[in-house]
Write an enzyme that holds these catalytic residues in place. Structure first.
Site, PDB file in Angstrom:
ATOM      1  N   ASN A  51      49.371-105.315  51.984  1.00 13.81           N
ATOM      2  CA  ASN A  51      49.177-104.420  50.936  1.00 13.81           C
ATOM      3  C   ASN A  51      47.831-104.179  50.585  1.00 13.81           C
ATOM      4  O   ASN A  51      47.648-103.451  49.350  1.00 13.81           O
ATOM      5  CB  ASN A  51      50.403-104.551  49.659  1.00 13.81           C
ATOM      6  CG  ASN A  51      50.031-105.932  49.105  1.00 13.81           C
ATOM      7  OD1 ASN A  51      49.154-106.680  49.352  1.00 13.81           O
ATOM      8  ND2 ASN A  51      50.798-106.331  48.217  1.00 13.81           N
ATOM      9  N   ARG A 101      43.963-110.868  39.857  1.00  8.94           N
ATOM     10  CA  ARG A 101      45.004-111.590  39.081  1.00  8.94           C
ATOM     11  C   ARG A 101      44.470-111.798  37.613  1.00  8.94           C
ATOM     12  O   ARG A 101      43.257-111.833  37.368  1.00  8.94           O
ATOM     13  CB  ARG A 101      45.039-113.021  39.412  1.00  8.94           C
ATOM     14  CG  ARG A 101      46.034-113.175  40.741  1.00  8.94           C
ATOM     15  CD  ARG A 101      47.551-112.841  40.590  1.00  8.94           C
ATOM     16  NE  ARG A 101      48.283-112.948  41.619  1.00  8.94           N
ATOM     17  CZ  ARG A 101      48.420-111.879  42.387  1.00  8.94           C
ATOM     18  NH1 ARG A 101      48.013-110.792  42.363  1.00  8.94           N
ATOM     19  NH2 ARG A 101      49.262-111.989  43.454  1.00  8.94           N
ATOM     20  N   GLN A 130      53.234-112.118  33.506  1.00  8.46           N
ATOM     21  CA  GLN A 130      53.955-111.050  33.793  1.00  8.46           C
ATOM     22  C   GLN A 130      55.560-111.271  33.951  1.00  8.46           C
ATOM     23  O   GLN A 130      55.887-112.081  34.429  1.00  8.46           O
ATOM     24  CB  GLN A 130      53.638-110.660  35.227  1.00  8.46           C
ATOM     25  CG  GLN A 130      52.042-110.094  35.266  1.00  8.46           C
ATOM     26  CD  GLN A 130      51.596-109.607  36.785  1.00  8.46           C
ATOM     27  OE1 GLN A 130      50.521-109.240  36.745  1.00  8.46           O
ATOM     28  NE2 GLN A 130      52.749-109.252  37.558  1.00  8.46           N
ATOM     29  N   HIS A 134      52.011-103.887  37.156  1.00  6.56           N
ATOM     30  CA  HIS A 134      51.486-104.484  38.396  1.00  6.56           C
ATOM     31  C   HIS A 134      52.220-103.881  39.514  1.00  6.56           C
ATOM     32  O   HIS A 134      53.501-104.123  39.972  1.00  6.56           O
ATOM     33  CB  HIS A 134      51.935-106.051  38.350  1.00  6.56           C
ATOM     34  CG  HIS A 134      51.175-106.564  39.491  1.00  6.56           C
ATOM     35  ND1 HIS A 134      51.329-108.170  39.748  1.00  6.56           N
ATOM     36  CD2 HIS A 134      50.563-106.173  40.787  1.00  6.56           C
ATOM     37  CE1 HIS A 134      50.801-108.407  40.879  1.00  6.56           C
ATOM     38  NE2 HIS A 134      50.355-107.337  41.485  1.00  6.56           N
TER      39      HIS A 134
HETATM   40  P1  NAD Z   1      41.753-112.566  51.201  1.00  3.71           P
HETATM   41  O1  NAD Z   1      42.162-113.925  51.270  1.00  3.71           O
HETATM   42  O2  NAD Z   1      41.611-111.620  52.566  1.00  3.71           O
HETATM   43  O3  NAD Z   1      40.324-112.399  50.563  1.00  3.71           O
HETATM   44  C1  NAD Z   1      39.967-113.100  49.450  1.00  3.71           C
HETATM   45  C2  NAD Z   1      38.459-113.424  49.515  1.00  3.71           C
HETATM   46  O4  NAD Z   1      37.995-113.825  48.322  1.00  3.71           O
HETATM   47  C3  NAD Z   1      38.042-114.576  50.377  1.00  3.71           C
HETATM   48  O5  NAD Z   1      36.979-114.031  51.408  1.00  3.71           O
HETATM   49  C4  NAD Z   1      37.642-115.671  49.773  1.00  3.71           C
HETATM   50  O6  NAD Z   1      36.688-116.317  50.213  1.00  3.71           O
HETATM   51  C5  NAD Z   1      37.100-114.824  48.423  1.00  3.71           C
HETATM   52  N1  NAD Z   1      37.066-115.758  47.144  1.00  3.71           N
HETATM   53  C6  NAD Z   1      37.919-116.787  46.722  1.00  3.71           C
HETATM   54  N2  NAD Z   1      37.328-117.466  45.588  1.00  3.71           N
HETATM   55  C7  NAD Z   1      36.203-116.670  45.440  1.00  3.71           C
HETATM   56  C8  NAD Z   1      35.168-116.945  44.625  1.00  3.71           C
HETATM   57  N3  NAD Z   1      35.335-117.982  43.585  1.00  3.71           N
HETATM   58  N4  NAD Z   1      34.043-116.171  44.527  1.00  3.71           N
HETATM   59  C9  NAD Z   1      33.915-115.073  45.506  1.00  3.71           C
HETATM   60  N5  NAD Z   1      34.721-114.766  46.352  1.00  3.71           N
HETATM   61  C10 NAD Z   1      35.799-115.752  46.449  1.00  3.71           C
HETATM   62  O7  NAD Z   1      42.776-111.721  50.225  1.00  3.71           O
HETATM   63  P2  NAD Z   1      43.030-110.274  49.844  1.00  3.71           P
HETATM   64  O8  NAD Z   1      44.010-109.829  50.823  1.00  3.71           O
HETATM   65  O9  NAD Z   1      41.583-109.514  49.971  1.00  3.71           O
HETATM   66  O10 NAD Z   1      43.680-110.399  48.461  1.00  3.71           O
HETATM   67  C11 NAD Z   1      42.764-110.932  47.441  1.00  3.71           C
HETATM   68  C12 NAD Z   1      43.619-111.161  46.151  1.00  3.71           C
HETATM   69  O11 NAD Z   1      44.087-109.938  45.515  1.00  3.71           O
HETATM   70  C13 NAD Z   1      44.826-111.856  46.418  1.00  3.71           C
HETATM   71  O12 NAD Z   1      44.827-113.252  46.475  1.00  3.71           O
HETATM   72  C14 NAD Z   1      45.671-111.331  45.089  1.00  3.71           C
HETATM   73  O13 NAD Z   1      45.689-112.238  44.254  1.00  3.71           O
HETATM   74  C15 NAD Z   1      45.334-109.948  44.899  1.00  3.71           C
HETATM   75  N6  NAD Z   1      46.221-109.120  45.316  1.00  3.71           N
HETATM   76  C16 NAD Z   1      46.678-108.192  44.337  1.00  3.71           C
HETATM   77  C17 NAD Z   1      47.539-107.343  44.803  1.00  3.71           C
HETATM   78  C18 NAD Z   1      48.142-106.136  43.583  1.00  3.71           C
HETATM   79  O14 NAD Z   1      49.112-105.493  43.706  1.00  3.71           O
HETATM   80  N7  NAD Z   1      47.574-106.114  42.558  1.00  3.71           N
HETATM   81  C19 NAD Z   1      48.109-106.995  45.918  1.00  3.71           C
HETATM   82  C20 NAD Z   1      47.492-107.760  46.901  1.00  3.71           C
HETATM   83  C21 NAD Z   1      46.438-108.948  46.588  1.00  3.71           C
END
Ligand code: NAD
Length: 359
Positions: A117, A256, A285, A309
């Site tokens: 997503n 989050r 949530q 959400h």
């Molecule tokens: P991903 O794993 O592809 O990318 C996450 C990135 O965050 C990684 O590159 C990681 O190194 C970086 N990261 C981790 N800790 C960090 C920090 N302290 N400072 C800076 N960078 C940091 O994940 P993604 O697919 O891009 O998704 C990211 C997050 O988005 C998910 O974990 C989830 O919590 C959230 N998300 C929300 C929804 C929604 O419906 N709102 C949907 C999908 C994902």
């Protein structure tokens, strides 16, 4: 084998829209497939407290499927009751509703449908930026209230063009946000992440990596949060972090809720330090009716672009994460290897590098 599936209830909407797969009614489209194969399947939205269907059925489930939209919170205490649990599948992206360290201690595998997503969320981020920067919400509310006052809403409306925009986390979503922002001709695009981008991906976008979070916080007019929730990001955007931001910054969090400190956000918006806060994720949530992020406003009564959400649960996304969930369970049942990109923790360790820097 018992499969426990925790989803949100879709009610009438799920009956009228069968493609709302992530609901208790439509059961990710996998219920019949599992039952036909002889498995016991329990689907519920009842997830809070020791008497919930979630906690009662976790005791003998081998597979737990849950979504970030209506998470079954698998704390260490709940996990201790789950004697047979081997696999947790997140139907979506983001597995912070599971105590990953406890899962490692028990050698439980946690997998998510990576990438399913990420475009849905990136589009929502761009939309929320525009909604805030252009002051859309009060402008629309004015029309619904049968009013017309251009100055009242134009006083806080700006263009995205010419702004410095940065992402905290430049993984699948953060990167896609930057890609899409290029079309708006920003002054500069910045990203902060402890993980570097592959060289060709870095080259393909016109964005600069900053070395520290502080540099990003103090440079941006618009900040978007796109990192997972883990020990290193819980409360990352607190009072001290917001104080480092420019006055009048717009902050978007679709990652989050608990990455941003609840009251620090409220106070910063109400004082005008934040011009706007928007996103779809909450520190619990469903968000309680009295959650202060529902009613918070900037001094001119604007600046709130919060929704439930749903950014990552569009109909398109639901199809992708339902299919991905089926594939993960099928691999497990058949003893086939999983797609490594989907594995968060396995064999007692983190397989993903996204959930914090570890030795
Ligand atoms: P991903 O794993 O592809 O990318 C996450 C990135 O965050 C990684 O590159 C990681 O190194 C970086 N990261 C981790 N800790 C960090 C920090 N302290 N400072 C800076 N960078 C940091 O994940 P993604 O697919 O891009 O998704 C990211 C997050 O988005 C998910 O974990 C989830 O919590 C959230 N998300 C929300 C929804 C929604 O419906 N709102 C949907 C999908 C994902």
């Amino acid at each position: 084998m018992k499969v426990l599936i925790v989803l949100y209830s879709g009610g009438q909407a799920a009956k009228e829209q069968p493609r709302l797969l992530g609901t208790t009614e439509n059961k990710l489209g996998i219920y019949d497939w599992l039952v036909k194969a002889g498995h016991e399947v329990v689907v519920t939205d009842d997830k809070e407290g020791p008497n919930s269907a979630f906690q009662k059925n976790i005791v003998d489930a081998e597979i737990l499927v849950t979504t970030p939209f209506h998470p079954g919170y698998l704390t260490k205490e709940v996990m201790d009751k789950a004697k047979n649990l081997k696999l947790c599948v997140t139907a979506g992206v983001g597995s912070d509703h599971i105590d990953l360290n406890a899962a490692n201690a028990r050698k439980i595998t946690v997998a998510e449908v990576s990438g399913s997503n990420v475009v849905s969320v990136a589009e929502h981020v761009i939309m929320t930026m525009l909604v805030l920067v252009r002051n859309f919400v009060p402008a629309h509310e004015q029309i619904i209230a049968h009013k017309w006052n251009v100055a009242q809403v134009a006083r806080d409306a700006y263009d995205l063009e010419g702004k410095v925009i940065g992402t905290i986390g430049c993984g699948r979503i953060g990167y896609r946000v930057l890609q899409r922002l290029e079309a708006f001709n920003p002054k500069e695009l910045l990203w902060f992440d402890y993980t570097d981008l592959p060289a060709d991906a870095a080259k393909a976008i016109n964005a600069r990596r900053v070395a520290t979070l502080d540099e990003l916080l103090s440079s941006c007019d618009v900040i978007t949060v796109n990192c997972p929730l883990h020990e290193g990001t819980r409360g990352l955007i607190n009072k001290a972090a917001i104080a480092k931001m420019k006055k009048g910054v717009w902050l978007i969090n679709t990652a989050r809720g608990a990455i941003c400190d609840r009251m620090a956000v409220v106070e910063a918006l109400e004082s005008g330090h934040l011009a706007g806060y928007g996103g779809d994720v909450w520190d619990v949530q469903p968000a309680p009716a009295d959650h202060p992020w529902r009613d918070m406003r900037a001094p001119n009564g604007n600046g709130n672009a919060m929704v439930a959400h749903y950014s990552g649960t569009t109909i398109d996304a639901q199809e992708r994460y339902a299919n991905g969930t089926k594939e993960i369970i099928d691999n497990y049942l058949q003893g086939k290897p999983q797609n490594p990109a989907n594995i968060i923790v396995e064999n007692g360790d983190y397989a993903s590098k996204a959930y914090g820097q570890r030795k």
